[in-house]
Every structure is written in structure tokens, then in C-alpha cells.
Design an enzyme around this catalytic site. Structure first.
Site, PDB file in Angstrom:
ATOM      1  N   ASN A  11       0.863  -1.188   0.000  1.00 34.94           N
ATOM      2  CA  ASN A  11       0.000   0.000   0.000  1.00 34.94           C
ATOM      3  C   ASN A  11       0.899   1.237   0.000  1.00 34.94           C
ATOM      4  O   ASN A  11       1.489   1.575   1.027  1.00 34.94           O
ATOM      5  CB  ASN A  11      -0.897  -0.022   1.253  1.00 34.94           C
ATOM      6  CG  ASN A  11      -1.718   1.254   1.380  1.00 34.94           C
ATOM      7  OD1 ASN A  11      -1.791   2.064   0.450  1.00 34.94           O
ATOM      8  ND2 ASN A  11      -2.345   1.446   2.542  1.00 34.94           N
ATOM      9  N   TRP A  12       0.980   1.865  -1.165  1.00 33.98           N
ATOM     10  CA  TRP A  12       1.891   3.018  -1.285  1.00 33.98           C
ATOM     11  C   TRP A  12       1.332   4.284  -0.641  1.00 33.98           C
ATOM     12  O   TRP A  12       2.029   5.279  -0.530  1.00 33.98           O
ATOM     13  CB  TRP A  12       2.187   3.287  -2.766  1.00 33.98           C
ATOM     14  CG  TRP A  12       3.097   2.266  -3.389  1.00 33.98           C
ATOM     15  CD1 TRP A  12       3.486   1.065  -2.856  1.00 33.98           C
ATOM     16  CD2 TRP A  12       3.739   2.360  -4.665  1.00 33.98           C
ATOM     17  NE1 TRP A  12       4.323   0.410  -3.722  1.00 33.98           N
ATOM     18  CE2 TRP A  12       4.506   1.184  -4.850  1.00 33.98           C
ATOM     19  CE3 TRP A  12       3.742   3.324  -5.685  1.00 33.98           C
ATOM     20  CZ2 TRP A  12       5.255   0.945  -5.995  1.00 33.98           C
ATOM     21  CZ3 TRP A  12       4.491   3.086  -6.833  1.00 33.98           C
ATOM     22  CH2 TRP A  12       5.235   1.912  -6.982  1.00 33.98           C
ATOM     23  N   LYS A  13       0.051   4.249  -0.265  1.00 37.00           N
ATOM     24  CA  LYS A  13      -0.597   5.455   0.284  1.00 37.00           C
ATOM     25  C   LYS A  13      -0.402   6.595  -0.718  1.00 37.00           C
ATOM     26  O   LYS A  13      -0.382   6.334  -1.919  1.00 37.00           O
ATOM     27  CB  LYS A  13      -0.074   5.746   1.694  1.00 37.00           C
ATOM     28  CG  LYS A  13      -0.141   4.475   2.559  1.00 37.00           C
ATOM     29  CD  LYS A  13       0.064   4.698   4.015  1.00 37.00           C
ATOM     30  CE  LYS A  13      -0.076   3.356   4.751  1.00 37.00           C
ATOM     31  NZ  LYS A  13       0.018   3.473   6.193  1.00 37.00           N
ATOM     32  N   HIS A  91      -9.497   1.136   5.090  1.00 36.56           N
ATOM     33  CA  HIS A  91      -8.175   1.307   5.718  1.00 36.56           C
ATOM     34  C   HIS A  91      -8.316   2.289   6.883  1.00 36.56           C
ATOM     35  O   HIS A  91      -9.120   3.222   6.826  1.00 36.56           O
ATOM     36  CB  HIS A  91      -7.172   1.846   4.686  1.00 36.56           C
ATOM     37  CG  HIS A  91      -5.770   1.862   5.212  1.00 36.56           C
ATOM     38  ND1 HIS A  91      -5.295   2.878   6.010  1.00 36.56           N
ATOM     39  CD2 HIS A  91      -4.757   0.966   5.090  1.00 36.56           C
ATOM     40  CE1 HIS A  91      -4.040   2.601   6.344  1.00 36.56           C
ATOM     41  NE2 HIS A  91      -3.695   1.452   5.804  1.00 36.56           N
ATOM     42  N   GLU A  93      -6.681   4.752   7.824  1.00 34.78           N
ATOM     43  CA  GLU A  93      -6.542   6.185   7.491  1.00 34.78           C
ATOM     44  C   GLU A  93      -7.828   6.717   6.865  1.00 34.78           C
ATOM     45  O   GLU A  93      -8.181   7.882   7.048  1.00 34.78           O
ATOM     46  CB  GLU A  93      -5.333   6.388   6.567  1.00 34.78           C
ATOM     47  CG  GLU A  93      -4.025   6.250   7.339  1.00 34.78           C
ATOM     48  CD  GLU A  93      -2.866   5.670   6.564  1.00 34.78           C
ATOM     49  OE1 GLU A  93      -2.871   5.703   5.324  1.00 34.78           O
ATOM     50  OE2 GLU A  93      -1.935   5.146   7.224  1.00 34.78           O
ATOM     51  N   GLU A 163      -5.000  -4.768  10.734  1.00 32.13           N
ATOM     52  CA  GLU A 163      -3.970  -3.736  10.900  1.00 32.13           C
ATOM     53  C   GLU A 163      -4.240  -2.964  12.183  1.00 32.13           C
ATOM     54  O   GLU A 163      -5.066  -2.039  12.194  1.00 32.13           O
ATOM     55  CB  GLU A 163      -4.007  -2.761   9.722  1.00 32.13           C
ATOM     56  CG  GLU A 163      -3.713  -3.389   8.388  1.00 32.13           C
ATOM     57  CD  GLU A 163      -3.181  -2.355   7.389  1.00 32.13           C
ATOM     58  OE1 GLU A 163      -2.041  -2.528   6.953  1.00 32.13           O
ATOM     59  OE2 GLU A 163      -3.874  -1.367   7.094  1.00 32.13           O
ATOM     60  N   GLY A 169       2.768   2.604  10.690  1.00 32.91           N
ATOM     61  CA  GLY A 169       3.702   3.713  10.500  1.00 32.91           C
ATOM     62  C   GLY A 169       4.427   4.132  11.769  1.00 32.91           C
ATOM     63  O   GLY A 169       5.069   5.177  11.819  1.00 32.91           O
ATOM     64  N   SER A 208       3.768  -1.833  10.315  1.00 34.15           N
ATOM     65  CA  SER A 208       5.218  -1.868  10.510  1.00 34.15           C
ATOM     66  C   SER A 208       5.861  -3.211  10.163  1.00 34.15           C
ATOM     67  O   SER A 208       6.826  -3.640  10.799  1.00 34.15           O
ATOM     68  CB  SER A 208       5.581  -1.448  11.945  1.00 34.15           C
ATOM     69  OG  SER A 208       5.204  -0.105  12.172  1.00 34.15           O
ATOM     70  N   GLY A 229       3.084  -1.030   4.240  1.00 35.38           N
ATOM     71  CA  GLY A 229       3.089   0.397   3.923  1.00 35.38           C
ATOM     72  C   GLY A 229       4.492   0.858   3.561  1.00 35.38           C
ATOM     73  O   GLY A 229       4.986   0.619   2.453  1.00 35.38           O
ATOM     74  N   GLY A 230       5.159   1.504   4.511  1.00 30.97           N
ATOM     75  CA  GLY A 230       6.468   2.122   4.256  1.00 30.97           C
ATOM     76  C   GLY A 230       7.460   1.222   3.536  1.00 30.97           C
ATOM     77  O   GLY A 230       8.127   1.653   2.579  1.00 30.97           O
TER      78      GLY A 230
HETATM   79  P1  13P Z   1       3.277   0.615   7.611  1.00 30.40           P
HETATM   80  O1  13P Z   1       3.775  -0.694   7.044  1.00 30.40           O
HETATM   81  O2  13P Z   1       3.998   1.809   7.090  1.00 30.40           O
HETATM   82  O3  13P Z   1       3.182   0.567   9.111  1.00 30.40           O
HETATM   83  O4  13P Z   1       1.766   0.785   7.075  1.00 30.40           O
HETATM   84  C1  13P Z   1       0.876  -0.263   7.214  1.00 30.40           C
HETATM   85  C2  13P Z   1      -0.335   0.062   6.431  1.00 30.40           C
HETATM   86  O5  13P Z   1      -1.101   0.947   6.768  1.00 30.40           O
HETATM   87  C3  13P Z   1      -0.586  -0.739   5.205  1.00 30.40           C
HETATM   88  O6  13P Z   1      -1.880  -0.552   4.750  1.00 30.40           O
END
Ligand code: 13P
Length: 249
Positions: A11-13, A91, A93, A163, A169, A208, A229-230
């Protein structure tokens, strides 16, 4: 036990670039014939680039509405026509920053399936909810919103991503045991509705995940891969996470 093919989803956000698509896709191609589904969720404006590279992809959200006067929204049907196969739904967010309710999440889930997209339903508790011992209650409520609207059979063609919000994050990953406990709770809950759905549905862990912790997370009995994510923005980290999922069922 049903053999579940692992998924590693990036997930590149709201990150990434045309260059990053080229860089990551050339690595991800290598997993085509291996026992892992690698899926990229780029920002919507890069989706066609990922599709052109022949990589499985999806949107990070979709509108719950059919085509109409909804300025700025992502239409599920068009995303599917463009080549997306999946969409993230709910998600954290989206829930916290854009105030998506459980009901809206269920509506989006329905719209995804109606449009031919496989929904990845994201669920998870906040830090305060975990401290108040409400993790199971929150996760059950978020999943039940979909089951109540669409019935348990709707989960047949879907994926769930657990999640924990406190792990996203933050660098604070759930331990493999903590994550497994919630994944097992989810599978047991599904089992009370339908044994076949419970044994075949893939449940991903997100929060994470990195190249150091992915192997021990993916080794857990009810963890069928990860939503990253990251680390999905870094070629080497992402490929080593993919490697740790290959064959890990
Ligand atoms: P991180 O891996 O950056 O913690 O993000 C997780 C995430 O929200 C994937 O959808």
C-alpha cells in the site's frame, strides 16, 4: 487444512512516482509463477502504469456510489475496466482521517464486488481500544458490518487485513503471537458463520511489517501474508518481504 496462497500487498498510500513503478514492477515480475500473490496499491493516478507493467494491482479506496455527481471520487467500475483486480476497503486512514463509518465501509465492499473488484477489508483497533481490552469487540464489529449487510457468502471472494492502528507507521509491530491471536479470533468468528469461508479466507497482517519481522509473522498459522506500507516503497525491503512469504502457508 485448506492451503491458502500467501499475499504480499504494497500500500503506497499517497507516495510513489512513475520511476518507482518501473523500479518496483521489474522486481515484482519475478514472483509471477511463485507461490505468492504480490499486489501493488499505488495512488490512483499511477494505477494505469502498474497495470501496463503487468502487475496485479488495486485501488486504495473506491466510492460506494454508482457513476454520478461525486466530484473527486474513484469509480469502482472504471477502476476495474482499467485493470485493477482489488481494492482496499476501510483502511484505518480512511476511517480516521476521512471519517468512513462501518456502514459506509460495508457499502464500499458491496460496490467493489458489484464492479468485479476483490475487496481487502481492513480492520483493527486503536491503541486506546487495545488498552481497554476491546480489540476483539472492535474487530468483530467492523467485520460484522459487512456480514450483516451482505451475508457471510460475500466474504468468499474477499481478503481481510488486520492492521492494529497503533502499529501503522509507528515502527511498533504487533508480536507474531499478538497478531496470531487476533487472526485466530477472526477465523474462529468466521467459522461460527461458515466453516468453508473460515478455512479459505486469507487474512493479512499489516502494521510496521519489514524485512526483519516478516518471516516470523508469516510463519503464524492464521497469518496469510501482509499489507505493507512504508517498506513497500523500498525495492530491497519489499522483495525480501515477498521472499519470506513464498511457500509460507
Ligand atoms: P506501515 O507498514 O507503514 O506501518 O503501514 C501499514 C499500512 O497501513 C498498510 O496498509
Amino acid at each position: 487444512m485448506t492451503q491458502r496462497k500467501p499475499i504480499v500487498a504494497g500500500n503506497w498510500k499517497m507516495n510513489g512516482s512513475f520511476e518507482l513503478v518501473a523500479e518496483i514492477c521489474s522486481e515484482v515480475k519475478k514472483y509471477k509463477n511463485l507461490n505468492v500473490d504480490v499486489i501493488i496499491f499505488p495512488p490512483a493516478l499511477l494505477l494505469s502504469e502498474v497495470v501496463k507493467n503487468g502487475i496485479e494491482s488495486g485501488t486504495q479506496t473506491i466510492s460506494e456510489f454508482d457513476a454520478g455527481a461525486y466530484t473527486g471520487e474513484i469509480q469502482a467500475q472504471l477502476a476495474h475496466e482499467l485493470g485493477a483486480k482489488y481494492t482496499l476497503i476501510g483502511h484505518s486512514e480512511r476511517r480516521s482521517i476521512f471519517n468512513e463509518s462501518d456502514q459506509q465501509v460495508a457499502d464500499k465492499f458491496a460496490q467493489a464486488q458489484k464492479s468485479g473488484l476483490t475487496p481487502i477489508l481492513c480492520v483493527g483497533e486503536t491503541e486506546a481500544e487495545r488498552e481497554a481490552a476491546q480489540t476483539e469487540q472492535v474487530v468483530a464489529r467492523q467485520i460484522r458490518a459487512v456480514i450483516d449487510k451482505l451475508g457471510i457468502a460475500a466474504l468468499n471472494d474477499s481478503v481481510i487485513a488486520y492492521e492494529p492502528v497503533w502499529a501503522i507507521g509507528t515502527g511498533k509491530t504487533a508480536t507474531p503471537e499478538q497478531a496470531q491471536a487476533v487472526h485466530k479470533f477472526i477465523r474462529d468468528m468466521l467459522n461460527s458463520y461458515d466453516k468453508q469461508v473460515a478455512s479459505s479466507l486469507r487474512i493479512l497482517y499489516g502494521g510496521s511489517v519489514n524485512e526483519k519481522n516478516s518471516e516470523s509473522l508469516f510463519a503464524q498459522a492464521d497469518i496469510d501474508g501482509g499489507l505493507i506500507g512504508g517498506a513497500s516503497l523500498k525495492k530491497d525491503a519489499f522483495t525480501s518481504i515477498c521472499n519470506s512469504a513464498v511457500g509460507n502457508v
